[in-house]
Design an enzyme around this catalytic site. Structure first.
Site, PDB file in Angstrom:
ATOM      1  N   LYS A   1      32.154  30.280   8.573  1.00 16.05           N
ATOM      2  CA  LYS A   1      32.671  31.543   9.099  1.00 16.05           C
ATOM      3  C   LYS A   1      32.887  31.438  10.615  1.00 16.05           C
ATOM      4  O   LYS A   1      33.962  31.773  11.123  1.00 16.05           O
ATOM      5  CB  LYS A   1      31.679  32.668   8.765  1.00 16.05           C
ATOM      6  CG  LYS A   1      32.245  34.060   9.013  1.00 16.05           C
ATOM      7  CD  LYS A   1      31.166  35.135   8.941  1.00 16.05           C
ATOM      8  CE  LYS A   1      30.564  35.317   7.560  1.00 16.05           C
ATOM      9  NZ  LYS A   1      31.251  36.354   6.774  1.00 16.05           N
ATOM     10  N   ARG A  30      26.239  38.404  10.910  1.00 14.61           N
ATOM     11  CA  ARG A  30      26.486  37.808   9.584  1.00 14.61           C
ATOM     12  C   ARG A  30      25.973  36.375   9.556  1.00 14.61           C
ATOM     13  O   ARG A  30      26.034  35.670  10.555  1.00 14.61           O
ATOM     14  CB  ARG A  30      27.991  37.791   9.275  1.00 14.61           C
ATOM     15  CG  ARG A  30      28.633  39.148   9.121  1.00 14.61           C
ATOM     16  CD  ARG A  30      30.095  38.990   8.728  1.00 14.61           C
ATOM     17  NE  ARG A  30      30.746  40.290   8.585  1.00 14.61           N
ATOM     18  CZ  ARG A  30      31.395  40.904   9.575  1.00 14.61           C
ATOM     19  NH1 ARG A  30      31.469  40.350  10.753  1.00 14.61           N
ATOM     20  NH2 ARG A  30      31.967  42.074   9.352  1.00 14.61           N
ATOM     21  N   MET A  41      21.292  36.254   3.415  1.00 13.80           N
ATOM     22  CA  MET A  41      21.514  37.563   3.988  1.00 13.80           C
ATOM     23  C   MET A  41      22.965  37.629   4.400  1.00 13.80           C
ATOM     24  O   MET A  41      23.484  36.694   5.004  1.00 13.80           O
ATOM     25  CB  MET A  41      20.620  37.767   5.210  1.00 13.80           C
ATOM     26  CG  MET A  41      20.556  39.213   5.605  1.00 13.80           C
ATOM     27  SD  MET A  41      20.329  39.423   7.360  1.00 13.80           S
ATOM     28  CE  MET A  41      22.025  39.238   7.903  1.00 13.80           C
ATOM     29  N   GLU A  78      22.606  -4.156 -17.061  1.00 17.07           N
ATOM     30  CA  GLU A  78      22.012  -2.874 -17.438  1.00 17.07           C
ATOM     31  C   GLU A  78      20.495  -2.886 -17.397  1.00 17.07           C
ATOM     32  O   GLU A  78      19.862  -1.892 -17.741  1.00 17.07           O
ATOM     33  CB  GLU A  78      22.516  -2.437 -18.816  1.00 17.07           C
ATOM     34  CG  GLU A  78      22.410  -3.502 -19.890  1.00 17.07           C
ATOM     35  CD  GLU A  78      23.039  -3.075 -21.217  1.00 17.07           C
ATOM     36  OE1 GLU A  78      23.099  -1.870 -21.503  1.00 17.07           O
ATOM     37  OE2 GLU A  78      23.462  -3.969 -21.985  1.00 17.07           O
ATOM     38  N   GLY A 102      26.259  -1.269 -17.006  1.00 12.44           N
ATOM     39  CA  GLY A 102      25.861  -0.304 -18.025  1.00 12.44           C
ATOM     40  C   GLY A 102      24.892   0.666 -17.369  1.00 12.44           C
ATOM     41  O   GLY A 102      23.683   0.507 -17.466  1.00 12.44           O
ATOM     42  N   ASN A 154      24.022   3.688 -17.856  1.00 18.93           N
ATOM     43  CA  ASN A 154      23.097   4.529 -18.622  1.00 18.93           C
ATOM     44  C   ASN A 154      21.738   3.831 -18.689  1.00 18.93           C
ATOM     45  O   ASN A 154      20.719   4.387 -18.300  1.00 18.93           O
ATOM     46  CB  ASN A 154      23.601   4.747 -20.051  1.00 18.93           C
ATOM     47  CG  ASN A 154      24.909   5.499 -20.089  1.00 18.93           C
ATOM     48  OD1 ASN A 154      25.342   6.048 -19.089  1.00 18.93           O
ATOM     49  ND2 ASN A 154      25.539   5.523 -21.238  1.00 18.93           N
ATOM     50  N   ASP A 155      21.758   2.622 -19.206  1.00 16.61           N
ATOM     51  CA  ASP A 155      20.494   1.911 -19.356  1.00 16.61           C
ATOM     52  C   ASP A 155      19.943   1.460 -18.008  1.00 16.61           C
ATOM     53  O   ASP A 155      18.730   1.421 -17.823  1.00 16.61           O
ATOM     54  CB  ASP A 155      20.672   0.707 -20.292  1.00 16.61           C
ATOM     55  CG  ASP A 155      20.690   1.165 -21.742  1.00 16.61           C
ATOM     56  OD1 ASP A 155      20.540   2.384 -21.968  1.00 16.61           O
ATOM     57  OD2 ASP A 155      20.854   0.320 -22.635  1.00 16.61           O
ATOM     58  N   TYR A 158      37.241  -1.690 -11.699  1.00 16.18           N
ATOM     59  CA  TYR A 158      37.608  -0.557 -12.544  1.00 16.18           C
ATOM     60  C   TYR A 158      36.383   0.255 -12.913  1.00 16.18           C
ATOM     61  O   TYR A 158      35.250  -0.211 -12.792  1.00 16.18           O
ATOM     62  CB  TYR A 158      38.318  -1.036 -13.822  1.00 16.18           C
ATOM     63  CG  TYR A 158      37.432  -1.811 -14.755  1.00 16.18           C
ATOM     64  CD1 TYR A 158      36.628  -1.146 -15.696  1.00 16.18           C
ATOM     65  CD2 TYR A 158      37.356  -3.194 -14.695  1.00 16.18           C
ATOM     66  CE1 TYR A 158      35.781  -1.855 -16.531  1.00 16.18           C
ATOM     67  CE2 TYR A 158      36.526  -3.907 -15.525  1.00 16.18           C
ATOM     68  CZ  TYR A 158      35.734  -3.233 -16.439  1.00 16.18           C
ATOM     69  OH  TYR A 158      34.898  -3.920 -17.264  1.00 16.18           O
TER      70      TYR A 158
END
Lengths: 959, 959
Positions: free
Chosen positions: A54, A125, A136, A800, A821, A823-824, A906
């Site tokens: 702001k 403000r 606030m 992984e 990998g 995730n693992d 990639y």
């Protein structure tokens, strides 16, 4: 009423001085207060970190000559200081604030606390870097007291107005700063109770505030002050400087209130940012019918249409517009009510868009026919609006195509692809439960609690929702058949969520209010019982479960791309989407591949622009039709011969799958992962299924039970899976390699290029890779010689487990590519099981241990460090090693950007996430390029600002 | 018989030349052949890597003037070349070998292949860096053919001897080099069949070989050659050079035979080392009664007594002594039979020990009264012998105390502590099954299949073996009560093994031949059925299970230290052990702490020299007596209040435990880990137990079942455990901190120093640590103020997930110490579940993926890399951070040495492993110090060698 002659002067410095002793000398040099007004400003729009959004934009609007009431910003550094120094302020702050107030006084021609002439009143403000609910918000009319209210009344010749302002101020300040709020057990806000009491006492009825007289307001001021005294034990602060410091303290204090914390957590805003405080000279929208206040967007933020869009209230202060006490009117109607200020506003609109080069969300006030701008910021928007804005603004030459790409938030892009419920129906529908939004879109269908029945119903033409506690690979048939999936357990990266995203299915996970009784075939949600075949509706974008059937409509983008629907392809949305993707293509360095297990998934992903397959999970193929029987036969085999015989049955299936995939890819590369999950995932676990299998493959059921028991693992995630299977049973690797290469050979013979990339999973030791790669290379040689055809192929591995990353230099001696990998890698690096995380996820999010769910967005610090190590080490022994990521993170924008910084070749994600990943990858490339030659564009922007400033000055002059 | 006039000359160079083309130019400069003889040698005893152990020591013995027949060594580099170049040799090798042969010829005064005079015959032996069974061992009498056999007969005037040598040579060479061996389906060795056939054919009966005449031997030569031709399709090689090259090839080839590979795997010898080939001039122990061969140790390798110890055979070649055809006599008897050579041998014994400063294992031959040394090497020994050798040699001033420390293999030290079976009984007993040796020692007792019955039987005074499929914390009572533990499943680091080692219990794990029927209360081993109460005996040092009861005896060291037995303390073994430990103390840099959960375990560990507690697992304390009920009540609580109430019941128990531990430690530090395992481990899982609990704590059984179900985890290892519990339930942390600090305060008040170190488990994020540490610090403050006493304490963490190591700099901001939890760090870094590893451990060992079990010996490359990172990062933010290890690796010598190189402050291990760790830590420090000033000691050694050489020369001259 007694009036003091002199203007209020800064009195209560005591506490400030006392608190700030320690670092006073260095702080003196720091500028904590930035003023603006009358076309000049200390700050500018680029200083959002220091001034908040702001404050920075108020300074910027002032600089470009827009009519902004003067004021100053107390910087976010003061907030940091405040929390670092037991809620005290730097010693020099008071002097800087005084200088700021003097600047306002000069411009406005009135004095803060003036008990004689028109007093300067201010609005206080908050203003964080990003706008933030929970903070606030605003205190208006600060500076009023028993003296200045009289001078205000005198100066404005409007006693009622003055006392109304004072009454409002005490109410706001009492509530927000002094904490006079509804206590436990109270039904209403205490100030409201006083007002209502007064109204009934005096008028015997309810009436609107504007009907109260000046005397009424004066009486209310008295009663309000008494209320404050009673509740706080102290009188209402009379000194305007006390008021101002109190208000600033309340703003800083609100940075750490619960709502603000919750919001920051949700949107990943660091607590360290802090908030700024803006103190601005009041202008009054409530002085009569030539005044008013409004909020508006420079374009429609819902659908993107280029129209001024907002609301306006005559004779009202800003907060009246949002408070909903009176119903505001569409801003367009202002044209008739206040033609001159409206015309000015239209010019401001143009200037703002030209200057900020984006759609703005503005607040303004008209005081007796004169327009004042109180705020501007980039407007929030839907994904559809973002897309249209960006396309239109390129056409309007406001922005270039690269900026247009950046303007589409990657994490919202799937909103464009998702089917949606008819809004009218949603309003009528009953919201039954909430779960995790795991697959965006809307689906409405008959519920089935088991994969077979779901599939059977779908075959009969029913639209089906599969409802399960959780899903497993055995539910795959049902998931394919279903329109949407609802689970009572599991998180956004559970099996259900993973598969749903891959298939583009609507999905809600972990809707814990959903109770499933498999025996009775019922689902109980919030007390309501649904039988199989009853309708439920799920909104996978929001995670909401509704009872009954709601109408849905598919996205034009999906029908245009996936179903090649010509009508859809003619829509503006579709064309814009294609244009966006084309731009992404231009910008992108990193390829986007897909995780796909079937030719159909491959086709869709390629249509979405995938540059190949990053992950084919061969095990998913084993669950179709009869294949699972051969697979189970293989697992139950006790001799090498028997195992080989069963594998021989699987070979043609696998070959067929790969043939389909290679044919669809037309020469794009395909990374195919060898068998990964532990074998017990393939065996039936219920007695009934075991008996079935026993009959089918003629193996005693005891033997099946025994084998299931033998294969049981305490921690299957860390068990006998990945390359550990292929090393224990080299014949499995051999069969899979043969299937891949025979398929490659067959397709290559049809003059279609093939690029198989065989991926050895779960490698942590060089030797693991070498043992498996040796088999793959041998089989490749055999097949090429048998089939008399040559084709290129690569052998690589999935990184992984941490040890794989840590020894990547050794592994890269043999591995031609790495695919992370994640995730693992996240599970092992963090020691956290994705499937079991639910138990502590909430306290971890609440306590900010996890800033984001590490299975949704890559943990750059921990997991990312391992990836960096692996990239560096891998390249140290094989400089041209191909690097990618195939974990679920490949479809998450933040993670895609991180992968870009790592320099991966990639990312790979589920087919329907391909556009998201392409967009994120393009943005990463554009952002990187922009960072490099930073000086140039900055100059350009300054140059461009000049004409905008001129135009704005014109507007300002006219007033 | 036709004789050729000229000595055999190197004929078949063809293949060598052809194969070695590529790198010929550089190879020319490489020395592949090292000769020795007549007091001179190219090599020396320090060149074991290049020359193998045998070759290096033959060179060394020659150098110090001992009577060694001349010869040469083909280096291990040729072996490497051989496997790197498709089993061919470097081009220059032939020339170097020829030169080696010429050197022998010169010294021996006869020619290789000489068909006129006495021919030079040679022995060809393998010689790796360490001696290695499974390798091709020895070929004697090489160089004989149809011509040289005649010249040998002529020169020795002993036709029978010459033909016997020739016949033996063909048999050995045919078997080992040409592969004429027992085929599938054959019962006997083919050469033996020929001999037997001949004996029966000619004599009609069996007779000993020495009864065969020269003509018989000649006939056998003919038949042997026919057999070779028939089996191999080729004639027996006549050219001595062909013979020599063939023998060398067979040695190199045997490096990769199955037995050698299995052996290397077992003893972690890298395949890259390769073997050398030793070619040595033959001397003959079989020329008559003034000749003979023997093997001996310079001291007794079984008990360490300083006596010449070995065997001797008159009129025999070396291999007759070991082959067991004739029974050799104790070497002491040689004194009478051959006084002169024996006296020489005694002098050699002294010279060798003085020179090598260690007990030697020698081979020698006496040829017509003249002593020849054929081999010397450091003798293998039992742990008891090693201890005595090292003590005696220090007294004899042969070695210093640091060398004495190094002479005790740390991994054998626990042999000294283990009870043993009476050897006579073992010979009679039936070996029923084999399992993993998980807790050394011998135990014999009545079997019980359940903890309660085992405990009950023990209370009645029975000696108990607990037999289970696997154990869990619920079996703890039974394990404590039992003398030994036998499990059918699980590895050397399963729960059973871990607890057994910690308690010093005898334990065998994963004895898969053991079938347990819990219902029938029977154990079936190899077809034999044992009921509860029947006797089994287990040898946890070897992993052998015996039927019935065998007598055992405890180690004097255990009774001396643990039971303070005065008689035991007077034994030499005990005193030597204490001396060794005292030396360790002097050498050690790193402290050795213990993992102990009770005052008793603490007492034992401190008696063994532990410098504190490195890990107290508070959860083990929850299983005793009524505590588990309060614990379960806590877990089943649904409100914070109920949970706090249950925790309040646990508090006094925990406080009491800690009080006991602190009192026992008398000021030594104690690292106490907060609750770590997932809560479901504490709940009963069988319906029966659940009903019991329901009654006991008055909670509906459905609720218990539901909670067990809710707490179920797919991968508990990665689930809701460690600090994740304390963050979800801060009241648990609070209670535990309070128990620790109240105990500390109580003990401190008694003027006993306390040093509690509170350890937050499973930290991967700084925030996790900070959240928990905040509670601990607050409670510490509270308790000190309540109890009005001050004490030092620390708060630190366990580094056991990779992310913790990777962000150690952040975590160290708050953590005052790190303790590496290498069990879990190995599980997560490798992505391998210790409990599930059994399924692929064998193929992983066989394929050399794991060179050692990573849960037994730290994986320095992977896990070690994470530790290094954590050490460096931790010190970067807190230079004086205390670093230790409390995983099971803390008791493994190799791992302890690795920890030393990392610069850890201490290792921690189970009480009975403390001496092992102390020894390993001392050895690491000594080895490191020895490496630093490397030049000096080398010179000293050379100097010391001089007098030995003089003495040896005297011996040589006398002959």
């Amino acid at each position: 009423m007694a009036t003091k002659k002199k203007a209020a002067k800064p009195a209560a410095k005591k506490s400030v001085k006392k608190a700030a002793k320690p670092a006073a000398s260095t702080e003196k040099k720091i500028k904590y207060v930035y003023t603006w007004g009358n076309g000049k400003a200390d700050g500018n729009g680029s200083m959002k970190a220091l001034l908040g959004g702001k404050g920075a934009n108020l300074a910027e609007m002032t600089r470009i000559g827009l009519p902004v009431p003067p004021g100053f910003t107390i910087t976010t550094e003061v907030c940091t200081y405040f929390y670092g120094h037991k809620k005290t302020y730097p010693a020099v702050l008071q002097a800087q604030m005084e200088s700021g107030v003097r600047n306002m006084e000069k411009i406005m021609g009135c004095k803060f606390g003036d008990a004689k002439g028109m007093p300067l009143l201010v609005a206080v403000r908050s203003g964080a870097r990003d706008s933030m609910p929970g903070m606030m918000d605003t205190i208006l009319n600060l500076g009023l007291n028993d003296q200045t209210v009289l001078s205000l009344a005198a100066a404005t010749k409007n006693e009622r107005f003055a006392w109304d302002c004072y009454r409002r101020f005490i109410q706001m300040y009492g509530d927000v700063v002094l904490g006079v709020q509804k206590a436990e057990g109270e039904d209403h806000e205490p100030f409201e109770v006083v007002i209502e009491g007064f109204k009934h006492e005096k008028y015997g009825k309810d009436l609107v505030d504007s009907d109260l007289t000046a005397e009424d307001q004066q009486e209310l001021v008295k009663r309000f002050k008494a209320l404050v005294k009673q509740r706080t034990g102290k009188g209402f602060p009379n000194d305007p400087w006390d008021q101002l410091r109190g208000a600033a303290g309340a703003v800083f204090g609100s940075w750490m209130n619960d709502r603000a914390i919750v919001y920051r957590r949700k949107y990943n805003i660091p607590a360290e940012w802090g908030t700024a405080v803006n103190v601005q000279a009041m202008v009054y929208g409530n002085t009569g019918d030539t005044s008013g206040s409004g909020v508006a967007f420079t374009r429609n933020p819902a659908n993107g249409v280029n129209e001024f869009y907002g609301e306006f209230l005559v004779n009202a202060q800003g907060e009246d517009v949002v408070a909903g006490v009176r119903t505001p009117e569409p801003v367009a109607l202002m044209k008739k009510a206040m033609p001159k200020p409206f015309a000015e506003l239209m010019k401001v609109r143009t200037i703002l868009e030209k200057h900020f080069k984006d759609v703005q969300d503005v607040e303004f006030t008209v005081q007796e026919g004169k327009l004042f701008m109180l705020q501007t910021r980039n407007g929030k928007r839907t994904a559809a609006a973002a897309l249209k804005f960006s396309m239109d603004m390129v056409k309007e030459k406001l922005i270039d195509w690269k900026t247009a790409v950046l303007r589409n938030p990657a994490d919202q892009l799937d909103q464009l692809l998702a089917p949606i419920f008819d809004l009218a129906e949603v309003k009528k529908a009953k919201e039954l439960a909430k779960g995790l939004p795991a697959g965006p879109g809307a689906a409405s269908g008959k519920i089935y609690l088991n994969a077979d029945r779901a599939a059977a119903a779908a075959e009969k033409g029913e639209v089906v929702l599969l409802v399960r506690n959780e899903t497993s690979p055995e539910d795959l048939r049902g998931m394919i058949a279903a329109e949407g999936i609802l689970t009572a357990k599991g998180g956004v990266s559970s099996h259900a969520a993973l598969v749903a995203r891959q298939m583009g299915k609507v999905c809600i996970c972990g809707a814990s209010a959903v109770e499933i009784d498999y025996d009775k075939k019922t689902v109980t949600v919030s007390g309501q019982v649904f039988k199989e075949g009853d309708y439920l509706s799920i909104d996978g974008t929001s995670g909401t479960v509704y009872g009954g059937q709601l109408k849905t409509a598919p996205s034009e983008i999906i029908t245009g791309i996936v179903s090649n629907d010509k009508a859809a392809q003619k829509t503006e949305k579709f064309k814009s989407f294609l244009q966006l993707m084309k731009w992404c293509e231009q910008a992108t360095k990193m390829g986007v591949r897909t995780n796909a297990d079937t030719p159909e998934q491959t086709r869709i992903a390629v249509a979405f622009g995938a540059t190949g397959i990053g992950l084919t999970r061969t095990e998913h193929m084993f669950f179709e039709g009869d294949r699972i029987d051969a697979m189970r036969e293989m697992i139950l085999a006790t001799t090498l011969e028997a195992r080989k015989a069963a594998l021989a049955k699987l070979l043609p299936y696998q070959r067929e799958d790969f043939t389909g995939i290679f044919t669809t890819l037309k020469g794009l590369p395909a990374t195919i992962r060898l068998l990964d999950p532990p074998l017990h995932e393939f065996l039936p676990h219920s007695k009934e299924q075991q008996l079935d299998l026993s009959k089918k493959i003629n193996v005693p059921v005891e033997k099946i039970i025994q084998r299931v028991h033998d294969l049981h693992e305490f921690n299957p995630m860390l068990g006998h899976r990945g390359c550990r299977l292929g090393i224990a049973y080299p014949e499995i690797t051999e069969m899979q390699a043969r299937a891949i290469f025979e398929a490659a050979a067959d397709v290559a013979k049809k003059k279609i290029k093939v690029k198989p990339e065989v991926m050895i999973p779960l490698v942590g030791f060089q030797k693991e890779f070498d043992l498996q790669a040796e088999i793959v290379h041998r089989v490749a040689k055999e097949v090429m010689s048998e089939k008399k055809v040559k084709f290129d192929y690569q052998v690589g591995t999935m990184i992984e487990v941490p040890r794989g990353a840590l020894t990547a230099d050794e592994i890269a001696k043999g591995a031609e590519f790495f695919s992370f990998g994640t995730n693992d890698l996240t599970q092992t690096a963090l020691g956290v099981s994705r499937d079991d995380m639910g138990a502590f996820l909430m306290p971890y999010i609440e306590n900010e241990v996890f800033k984001k769910n590490p299975f949704a967005t890559l943990d750059a610090t921990g997991v990312g460090q391992l990836m960096e190590t692996a990239v560096a080490k891998g390249r140290s022994t094989r400089p041209n090693i191909k690097l990618g990521i195939c974990g679920e993170h490949g479809g998450d924008p933040d993670s895609v950007k991180f992968c870009h910084t790592l320099g991966l070749n990639y990312v790979s994600c589920s087919p329907y996430r391909v556009p998201v990943a392409r967009l994120a990858a393009a943005q990463a490339a554009i952002e990187e390029a922009a960072k490099a030659p930073a000086a140039k564009p900055a100059k350009k922007a300054a140059k461009k600002a000049a004409p905008a400033k001129k135009a704005a000055k014109k507007v300002a002059k006219k007033k």
